[in-house]
Each structure stands twice: as C-alpha cells, then as structure tokens.
Design an enzyme around this catalytic site. Structure first.
Site, short mmCIF file in Angstrom:
data_model
loop_
_atom_site.label_atom_id
_atom_site.label_comp_id
_atom_site.label_asym_id
_atom_site.label_seq_id
_atom_site.Cartn_x
_atom_site.Cartn_y
_atom_site.Cartn_z
CG ASP A 106 -1.78 1.23 1.35
OD1 ASP A 106 -2.43 1.59 0.34
OD2 ASP A 106 -1.81 1.88 2.42
CB SER A 107 0.20 4.82 -0.55
OG SER A 107 -0.86 5.00 0.37
CE1 TYR A 138 2.33 5.30 -3.63
CE2 TYR A 138 0.98 3.42 -4.25
CZ TYR A 138 2.21 3.94 -3.91
OH TYR A 138 3.29 3.12 -3.85
CB CYS A 186 -3.14 0.47 -2.46
SG CYS A 186 -3.22 2.18 -3.01
CG ASN A 187 -9.60 0.68 -2.53
OD1 ASN A 187 -10.56 0.06 -2.94
ND2 ASN A 187 -9.17 0.56 -1.28
CB THR A 188 -4.99 4.86 -5.24
OG1 THR A 188 -5.77 5.40 -4.17
CG2 THR A 188 -4.68 5.93 -6.25
CD GLU A 209 -0.02 6.80 6.17
OE1 GLU A 209 0.89 6.53 6.95
OE2 GLU A 209 -0.42 6.01 5.29
CB CYS A 225 -9.35 4.77 0.57
SG CYS A 225 -7.68 5.18 1.15
CB THR A 226 -6.64 -0.09 2.34
OG1 THR A 226 -5.54 0.64 1.78
CG2 THR A 226 -7.13 -1.12 1.33
CG HIS A 227 -4.96 5.18 4.38
ND1 HIS A 227 -4.44 4.61 3.26
CD2 HIS A 227 -3.91 5.72 5.06
CE1 HIS A 227 -3.12 4.81 3.24
NE2 HIS A 227 -2.78 5.47 4.32
N1 DGL Z 1 -4.72 3.29 0.89
C1 DGL Z 1 -4.76 3.72 -0.43
C2 DGL Z 1 -6.03 3.38 -1.15
O1 DGL Z 1 -6.64 2.38 -0.82
C3 DGL Z 1 -4.10 5.00 -0.86
C4 DGL Z 1 -4.22 6.22 -0.06
C5 DGL Z 1 -3.30 7.28 -0.61
O2 DGL Z 1 -2.08 7.06 -0.58
O3 DGL Z 1 -3.80 8.32 -1.09
O4 DGL Z 1 -6.43 4.03 -2.07
#
Ligand code: DGL
Length: 313
Positions: A36-37, A68, A99-101, A189, A221-223
């Site tokens: 992931d990012s 990302y 990571c979805n992005t 983060e 988004c996994t965050h």
């Molecule tokens: N966790 C990531 C996602 O699922 C990326 C978040 C990011 O770096 O902007 O998209």
C-alpha cells in the site's frame, strides 16, 4: 484456477522460477506480498494474519511517496510496478495490492509484471462485498455510496465494476454516489483515528452522501476503515459500511487451496510458529512502526528502509 500455474515466465529472481521451489510444498513456504502507499494496507494485512496464522507476509508501505490518491495515474503505475519487482525479487507466492488507488490504475500492470504469480486487487473485492450486503428485497433499488481518494473516484472503477456485477447477477443498475475524501489519508497516517478533527472532516465530506441515504457505503480506500467511527456518525444511522478485507481473505484462501500452497497444509507442525511478517517502508520507518504496532497490536522489532527509486534495501 486449476493446478499450479506455469511458472516459467516469472521474474528470474523470483523463487517460483527456481527448480528447487517448483513443488507446491516449496512454494507454500514462500510469504505473501502485500503493499500500500502507507499504513492503510495494514487493515487488509490484519485480517489476513488473523485468517492465516501459518502464513508469512512481506508488507511494503510506500510512505516516502504517499499519498497515492492525489498523484497522476502514470506515477502510481510506476510506483506499483517498482514495488511488484521488489516483492518478486524477495520471493513471494502471491501479491495483494492492498491499495484501491493502485488497484484502480495499475491492477493490470501489476498482474502482467507478476505473471504467473497470482495478484489480488482490492476494488473487485470491495465491489463484490457491497453487492452481497444489499438485502434481497432492495436489489433493484440499491443505493451505494463509494468513498475513495481523488484518483480512485476519478477512475470510476467502482461504478463500472458494480454495474457489471449487477448486470451479471440480473438486477437493476444501482444508484451510485461517489465522494473523494483525500484528507482522510493524512489523518490516518498521523494516527488521528478518532476525535474532534476526524469528526469535523467526516461531516464536511459526507453531507451530500448523508442526503443520498445509501444502503451501503464502500470504504474504497484501505486507510478508511480506521476512520469507521467518525464516518458512521456522519451518515444516517444504520448505514452499512463495507471494505474489501473479508473478500480478500476469501480470494487468498481459494488460491492457497486450489494451488495447494497453504503453509498450514505443507509445513510440519513444529515449524509453523516460524511464520513471520517482515515490514518494508520507503521512509525512515519510525512513524510507520509506531502506527503499525498500535493498529496490529504487536511489537515490530524492525522496519527495513527501502530506497524509493531503486527499491534496494
Ligand atoms: N490506501 C490507499 C487506497 O486504498 C491509498 C491512499 C493514498 O495514498 O492516497 O487508495
């Protein structure tokens, strides 16, 4: 999926190509690569570690280059391919793009690069989870919300995939509303998973989503699962939230079973407690380690620093 895939085309550094590792039991001993990012992918890793205690994992958090979600698709593609090369070089039996992005804009690139190492991406998993959560009687009138980064929302990847899945299942096209929530990423983060600031940011982003009154909202988004409490409070009471992690566990399980790559089935009982998770980060790793220890509820002795562009540690 049937049998062990032909491994002859994989990266020459990957142990899947190594004759000594050509038996399922040798491949079974390899770790699963997850990236992931930053710390968002830990929401996926946590569920994987709980579901597969015998498996080892390599986790790469690209904290030095996150977020990302506000970067150009080409840039995210380049990062995702570099990390894929790094994981293949280390030797993994499977890659999870947590990571979805990166899944939205680089899923195919990672798949092509890693072939024949199987790749699981999270958008497909999140879209399936959302449709499964719609009760039978609402299937022709479903309202689905999608929260993601700017890049994920702009790609329309969730909308397109949900429409396809709905068509394949024979029910009417759901009504979908998307909302980009870029500030959620730095909040997570920083470890601000609860509290006044997170509540305010969630209320700011989710006003229109609240009026839309969705049956289910995808945390795309996994965050975002780390902000599930403030997100829930900003939506109509009882709105169901879903994320990709349970479906990722299902995908990993079916690959392990179908290829016969499960560590639990191949490694002697007294060796099983050697399963480990190794962490790599493109930043110095202190912040990453602090947040990862807190979220995973484990102590992490060391986070390996990896050079951003060369991916050398
Ligand atoms: N966790 C990531 C996602 O699922 C990326 C978040 C990011 O770096 O902007 O998209």
């Amino acid at each position: 999926m049937t049998g062990i895939p032909d491994t002859s085309l994989s990266s020459e550094n990957n142990r899947l190509t190594d004759k000594r590792a050509s038996h399922a039991s040798d491949v079974a001993a390899l770790p699963i690569g997850v990236f992931d990012s930053g710390i968002g992918g830990l929401t996926v890793l946590k569920m994987l570690r709980d579901a597969f205690p015998a498996e080892s994992f390599l986790y790469f958090g690209d904290l030095g280059r996150s977020p990302y979600g506000s970067k150009a698709a080409d840039t995210v593609r380049r990062y995702a391919v570099q990390i894929t090369d790094f994981l293949l070089k280390k030797g993994v039996k499977m890659i999870v793009i947590a990571c979805n992005t990166a899944s939205a804009v680089a899923g195919d690139n990672v798949r092509n690069r890693a072939y024949p190492v199987p790749v699981i991406e999270v958008v497909e998993c999140g879209a399936k989870m959302a449709l499964q959560m719609i009760p039978e009687e609402l299937r022709d009138f479903a309202r689905i919300g999608v929260l993601g980064t700017d890049t994920t929302v702009k790609s329309d990847v969730y909308v397109n995939r949900i429409y396809e899945l709905a068509r394949e299942s024979g029910f009417k096209q759901p009504d979908i509303r998307q909302q980009a929530c870029p500030l959620f990423v730095p909040l997570v983060e920083e470890g601000w998973w609860k509290g006044e600031v997170s509540e305010k940011v969630a209320e700011h982003y989710l006003g229109a989503m609240k009026s839309f009154d969705p049956h289910v909202v995808i945390l795309g988004c996994t965050h975002f699962p780390l902000l599930a409490d403030p997100i829930s409070r900003a939506l109509p009471e009882g709105t169901a939230l879903t994320d990709c992690a349970p479906a990722v566990v299902g995908e990993v399980r079916s690959i392990l079973n179908e290829y016969g790559w499960s560590a639990a089935d191949n490694i002697a009982a007294d060796e099983l407690n050697h399963a480990e998770t190794v962490f790599y980060c493109s930043d110095t790793g202190d912040t990453f380690r602090r947040q990862a220890e807190r979220f995973l509820d484990m102590s992490i002795e060391f986070v390996h620093h990896v050079d951003l562009e060369t991916c050398e540690d």
